[in-house]
Design a protein around this motif. Structure first.
Motif, PDB file in Angstrom:
ATOM      1  N   CYS A 598      49.467  34.279  45.123  1.00 21.50           N
ATOM      2  CA  CYS A 598      48.375  33.528  44.506  1.00 21.50           C
ATOM      3  C   CYS A 598      47.132  33.651  45.375  1.00 21.50           C
ATOM      4  O   CYS A 598      47.206  33.458  46.593  1.00 21.50           O
ATOM      5  N   PHE A 617      40.655  40.007  40.726  1.00 24.57           N
ATOM      6  CA  PHE A 617      41.955  40.498  40.275  1.00 24.57           C
ATOM      7  C   PHE A 617      42.466  41.652  41.136  1.00 24.57           C
ATOM      8  O   PHE A 617      43.660  41.760  41.407  1.00 24.57           O
ATOM      9  N   TYR A 645      49.933  33.038  29.859  1.00 27.80           N
ATOM     10  CA  TYR A 645      49.481  32.342  31.059  1.00 27.80           C
ATOM     11  C   TYR A 645      48.147  32.882  31.587  1.00 27.80           C
ATOM     12  O   TYR A 645      47.499  32.222  32.378  1.00 27.80           O
ATOM     13  N   PHE A 646      47.781  34.101  31.143  1.00 25.46           N
ATOM     14  CA  PHE A 646      46.629  34.764  31.740  1.00 25.46           C
ATOM     15  C   PHE A 646      45.556  35.086  30.697  1.00 25.46           C
ATOM     16  O   PHE A 646      45.865  35.351  29.534  1.00 25.46           O
ATOM     17  N   ASP A 647      44.308  35.087  31.149  1.00 23.92           N
ATOM     18  CA  ASP A 647      43.224  35.595  30.311  1.00 23.92           C
ATOM     19  C   ASP A 647      43.361  37.103  30.173  1.00 23.92           C
ATOM     20  O   ASP A 647      43.083  37.674  29.115  1.00 23.92           O
ATOM     21  N   GLY A 649      45.708  40.571  32.290  1.00 22.96           N
ATOM     22  CA  GLY A 649      46.629  40.890  33.358  1.00 22.96           C
ATOM     23  C   GLY A 649      47.468  42.107  33.046  1.00 22.96           C
ATOM     24  O   GLY A 649      47.269  42.775  32.015  1.00 22.96           O
ATOM     25  N   GLY A 663      47.873  38.507  36.879  1.00 25.84           N
ATOM     26  CA  GLY A 663      46.681  38.359  36.069  1.00 25.84           C
ATOM     27  C   GLY A 663      45.816  37.203  36.503  1.00 25.84           C
ATOM     28  O   GLY A 663      46.108  36.502  37.487  1.00 25.84           O
ATOM     29  N   ALA A 664      44.731  36.993  35.751  1.00 27.75           N
ATOM     30  CA  ALA A 664      43.820  35.879  35.969  1.00 27.75           C
ATOM     31  C   ALA A 664      44.298  34.698  35.145  1.00 27.75           C
ATOM     32  O   ALA A 664      44.394  34.786  33.910  1.00 27.75           O
ATOM     33  N   VAL A 665      44.623  33.606  35.796  1.00 26.60           N
ATOM     34  CA  VAL A 665      45.194  32.445  35.119  1.00 26.60           C
ATOM     35  C   VAL A 665      44.199  31.895  34.097  1.00 26.60           C
ATOM     36  O   VAL A 665      43.000  31.761  34.387  1.00 26.60           O
ATOM     37  N   SER A 666      44.704  31.577  32.920  1.00 25.96           N
ATOM     38  CA  SER A 666      43.843  31.102  31.835  1.00 25.96           C
ATOM     39  C   SER A 666      43.264  29.727  32.143  1.00 25.96           C
ATOM     40  O   SER A 666      43.831  28.946  32.919  1.00 25.96           O
ATOM     41  N   LYS A 678      38.360  30.289  39.568  1.00 23.64           N
ATOM     42  CA  LYS A 678      39.305  31.317  39.171  1.00 23.64           C
ATOM     43  C   LYS A 678      40.515  31.347  40.107  1.00 23.64           C
ATOM     44  O   LYS A 678      40.392  31.177  41.318  1.00 23.64           O
ATOM     45  N   TYR A 680      44.112  33.870  40.656  1.00 22.89           N
ATOM     46  CA  TYR A 680      44.841  35.081  40.272  1.00 22.89           C
ATOM     47  C   TYR A 680      46.267  34.962  40.813  1.00 22.89           C
ATOM     48  O   TYR A 680      46.476  34.595  41.970  1.00 22.89           O
TER      49      TYR A 680
END
Length: 797
Positions: A598, A617, A645-647, A649, A663-666, A678, A680
């Motif tokens: 993370c 990312f 879970y991600f925008d 990834g 990925g990038a967490v939503s 943000k 990741y």
């Protein structure tokens, strides 16, 4: 913890000096923090010799003084002036010669000098008891027996022996060594000698009913034993007992209390003596206290007890906080003639909580809260009773009461010799390992090839697993006997079946070296954080609604940590966690091992010469790629992950299974965990990772003597083409001479057709055997251009 050198000799024959034994104790895990000499008589009677008065005449200038000549075994007699009324010719006496220091019972030490007393020379002193610390009498000089040898040491005449006190820094897990017996057991294992327990066969139970016992809390008091003893005389303890206690820093009180203290430090078994005359209705009840029940302890403080406190009570009131502290009104005093002697095995957790709750730390609680030997109470009771009979004249009038409804079993589990050698790091023969285990008092019930089944005595409360046995073997074998061998390991796994712990530790080292910090979170979480409620493992009796479900991912554990630190002005995060996730299936419950990464906040903290840089990312992807490369996992395919879970990834797939998702967490999930900015996140399926790791032997290779050559290409291609596809095509085009492919510019926008992008690539070429020429280089570049054009429709710009 204090241990006496001479006391240990009661158990085992020791042929080492105190200094040598100190080093041995430290080597076997009982670290000696201080070794000091302890003298039973101050000064140890050093310098004092036996003398014989040869002549004794009146002092010419003093009526109360005598002038004597004294033989101390030298070539000449000493002239000594003495004022003692009992000095006379032929008397054997104690002589302090010139230069000797005397340590009086009261007052400061003083040095004997040659002097003149009323005009007569005096070359020493004839000593009384109080002048040399032998006693308090000042009636005259000490008269020795007629057979005392002139010139011999007084120290030998009185058999005065120095003792040595070890201060041992006992670690919390070594409850079994919190006594002289426990230390002797370890020494016996080290020396491979037997140790000897005192014989208690002379103990005889009485015929009377004695004090009645009722145990109402068997969980907190799994074993409770006691015996009634009458006709005792409470008084001063004999010198030998007082000396034993003084050596280890315990103040003698009276013979009964001193005996219980002796047994505690001798066997590690706390005892407590109650004045039987003060036990209401002649009945002892082991029960939990009533909430806020008042109780005055030995220190005179009245305390309010908790309903979780175990007490030893009579029919009316508490008499003692079990395992912790005695009461003011039930203890032994000078008028006591009948006692109830208690010896018990109390639950360690119960005692620890009570001790902490009331801020009471005693020698008894120190041992009970770490775990005592459940098989020791009756033996300790018998030994103490025999001592009370001998020292205080007591008589055992009852049978031994022993409430032990559920005997504690030994710890039984398998041990693999190969695992012992692997963790210790030395090829120790099976016979040696077995000999050490048996010398430690651990039984071996079965043996089959490289595996044995051990039966560990209950007093070894910290030895419950194979790794604990390995630690026991190592400390007796000797840490100093394990050589440090230089090892060069070129890969995580040098065998087809890698060691899970080794792989994990080396991956952790990789991440820590790149600035990550390891975190450890609770496996319990809230239901809203799970992936699928149908497969969620729910708790029947949760502590709270936030801790009612076993986690199904490590994402929200990481987000919770990020949120916690953000609220404390620490927004920059680079974390990793190794942990389990839990699922309910048709076949039952299932656990999976995972590794999560993370990142959040700034990649670099702001400095005067550098601007802060936000994490993105690709910082996370670089760490994931480094792990995959380090583990030599081949054939990984990348595809976009779903939006659960991600925008945005990626999934790294091995076949049809997802190896890692990142990925990038939503925004919705960030809001659930109350996180700003943000974040990741990546999660490895570690069970799958361990299956796909490939053997990766890296060999040393000299730096090439021939130069590398770089060539650049700018390619126009479809926006969907990935850098991974380009590197795959390049590697297939030239396998031998192409060493590296890098990207140094990406462009999208005006001037380019719709749906197109431009990559600027660099190619590093090198021949290990000769210098490349332009003809070879141009041929490779032309071939690369052709393959890029044919496979992905790229156009060279």
């Amino acid at each position: 913890m204090n241990i006496s050198y001479n006391w240990l000799k009661n158990y085992i024959n020791i042929d080492k000096t105190p200094e040598e034994l100190s080093l041995i104790l430290t080597d076997i895990g009982l670290e000696v923090e201080l070794l000091e000499t302890v003298q039973s008589i101050p000064g140890g009677l050093e310098g004092l010799v036996v003398g014989e008065v040869k002549t004794c005449g009146q002092h010419p200038n003093a009526d109360k003084l005598k002038v004597t000549t004294v033989d101390i075994g030298g070539s000449e007699l000493l002239h000594i002036v003495c004022g003692a009324p009992n000095v006379r010719e032929g008397l054997k006496v104690i002589v302090a010669t010139v230069g000797t220091y005397c340590y009086p019972t009261n007052g400061e030490p003083f040095k004997i000098t040659k002097s003149k007393i009323r005009g007569e020379v005096s070359e020493g002193m004839l000593c009384g008891e109080d002048e040399i610390g032998l006693g308090t009498s000042h009636a005259g000089i000490v008269e020795l027996s007629a057979d005392a040898v002139v010139g011999s040491r007084v120290k030998d005449y009185f058999n005065v022996q120095d003792d040595f006190r070890y201060e041992i820094g006992l670690t919390p897990n070594r409850a079994d060594a919190a006594s002289h017996l426990g230390v002797a057991r370890d020494l016996a294992a080290y020396f491979r000698k037997p140790y000897t327990l005192a014989d208690v066969s002379a103990f005889q139970e009485g015929k009377d009913a004695g004090v009645q016992v009722e145990v109402k809390a068997p969980t907190a008091a799994p074993r409770y034993a006691g015996v009634t003893i009458s006709d005792i005389t409470v008084g001063e303890s004999p010198d030998w007992l007082k000396e034993k206690l003084n050596v280890i820093g315990v103040r003698p009180i009276n013979n009964i209390v001193d005996i219980t203290n002796y047994i505690l430090h001798d066997l590690g078994q706390p005892l407590h003596a109650f004045d039987a005359a003060r036990i209401a209705e002649n009945k002892v009840v082991v029960r939990y206290a009533n909430e806020n029940e008042p109780f005055k302890t030995l220190d005179g403080i009245e305390r309010k007890l908790s309903s979780e406190d175990l007490v030893i009570a009579d029919a009316e009131k508490p008499m003692c906080i079990a395992g912790v502290f005695g009461g003011e009104y039930s203890g032994v005093n000078e008028t006591t003639t009948r006692i109830f002697l208690e010896s018990a095995y109390f639950d360690a957790v119960s005692v620890r909580k009570t001790s902490k709750r009331h801020g009471l730390k005693t020698d008894s609680s120190f041992r009970f809260e770490r775990g005592t030997d459940p098989n020791m109470p009756v033996y300790a009771l018998q030994k103490a009773a025999l001592m009370i009979q001998e020292i205080a004249g007591g008589q055992v009038v009852s049978a031994v009461t022993d409430s032990y409804p559920a005997p504690v079993s030994p710890f039984i589990f398998p041990v693999d010799y190969r695992r012992v050698r692997q963790l210790i790091g030395k090829e120790i023969p099976n016979t040696e390992i077995k000999a050490i285990i048996e010398a430690l008092g651990i039984g071996i019930s079965e043996e089959s090839g490289e595996e044995i089944t051990v039966s560990v005595p209950a007093y070894k409360v910290d030895v419950t697993r194979e790794v604990d046995i390995i630690e026991e073997v190592l400390r007796i074998y000797g840490y100093n006997n394990i050589e440090l061998k230089p090892q060069i390991k070129s890969s995580l796994n040098t065998t087809e079946k890698p060691d899970k712990e080794v792989v994990l530790n080396q991956v952790a080292d990789l991440l820590i070296g790149n600035g990550y910090r390891e975190i450890l979170n609770n496996s319990l979480t809230k239901l809203s954080f799970v992936e699928d409620e149908q497969t969620a493992v729910r708790l029947v009796n949760p502590l709270s609604s936030d801790l009612d479900t076993m986690r199904q991912n490590l994402l929200f554990s990481a987000l919770t940590t990020v949120a916690y630190n953000q609220k404390r002005k620490s927004p920059n995060a680079k974390y990793f966690e190794y942990g389990k996730t839990y699922f309910k299936t048709d076949e039952g419950y299932r656990e999976r091992q995972n590794l999560s990464l993370c990142v959040a906040g700034d990649q670099l903290a702001e400095q005067w010469s550098l601007k802060s840089k936000k994490t993105n990312f690709y910082h996370l992807k670089a760490a994931v790629d480094a792990i995959v490369k380090r583990l030599n996992i081949q054939g990984v395919q990348l595809q976009e992950t779903d939006g659960k879970y991600f925008d945005y990834g990626l999934d790294y797939k091995k076949g049809q299974k997802v190896l890692v998702t990142l990925g990038a967490v939503s925004a919705g999930n960030l809001k659930k965990a109350d996180v700003d900015g943000k974040v990741y996140f990546a999660q490895f399926d570690w069970d799958l990772v361990m299956k796909v790791i490939r053997k990766n032997t890296i060999k040393y290779k000299e730096v090439s003597k021939f130069p590398a050559v770089r060539r650049d290409l700018s390619l126009l291609m479809d926006d969907a083409v990935t850098f991974e596809e380009l590197t795959r095509i390049a590697a297939k085009t030239e396998r031998k001479l192409l060493k590296e492919v890098d990207i140094f510019d990406v462009y999208k926008g005006s001037g380019l057709p719709e749906g197109k992008k431009s990559y600027a690539l660099s190619f590093t070429l090198q021949d290990e055997e000769k210098t490349l020429n332009d003809k070879q280089i141009d041929a490779i570049i032309k071939k690369l251009m052709l393959n890029f054009e044919q496979e992905i429709g790229a156009v060279v710009r």
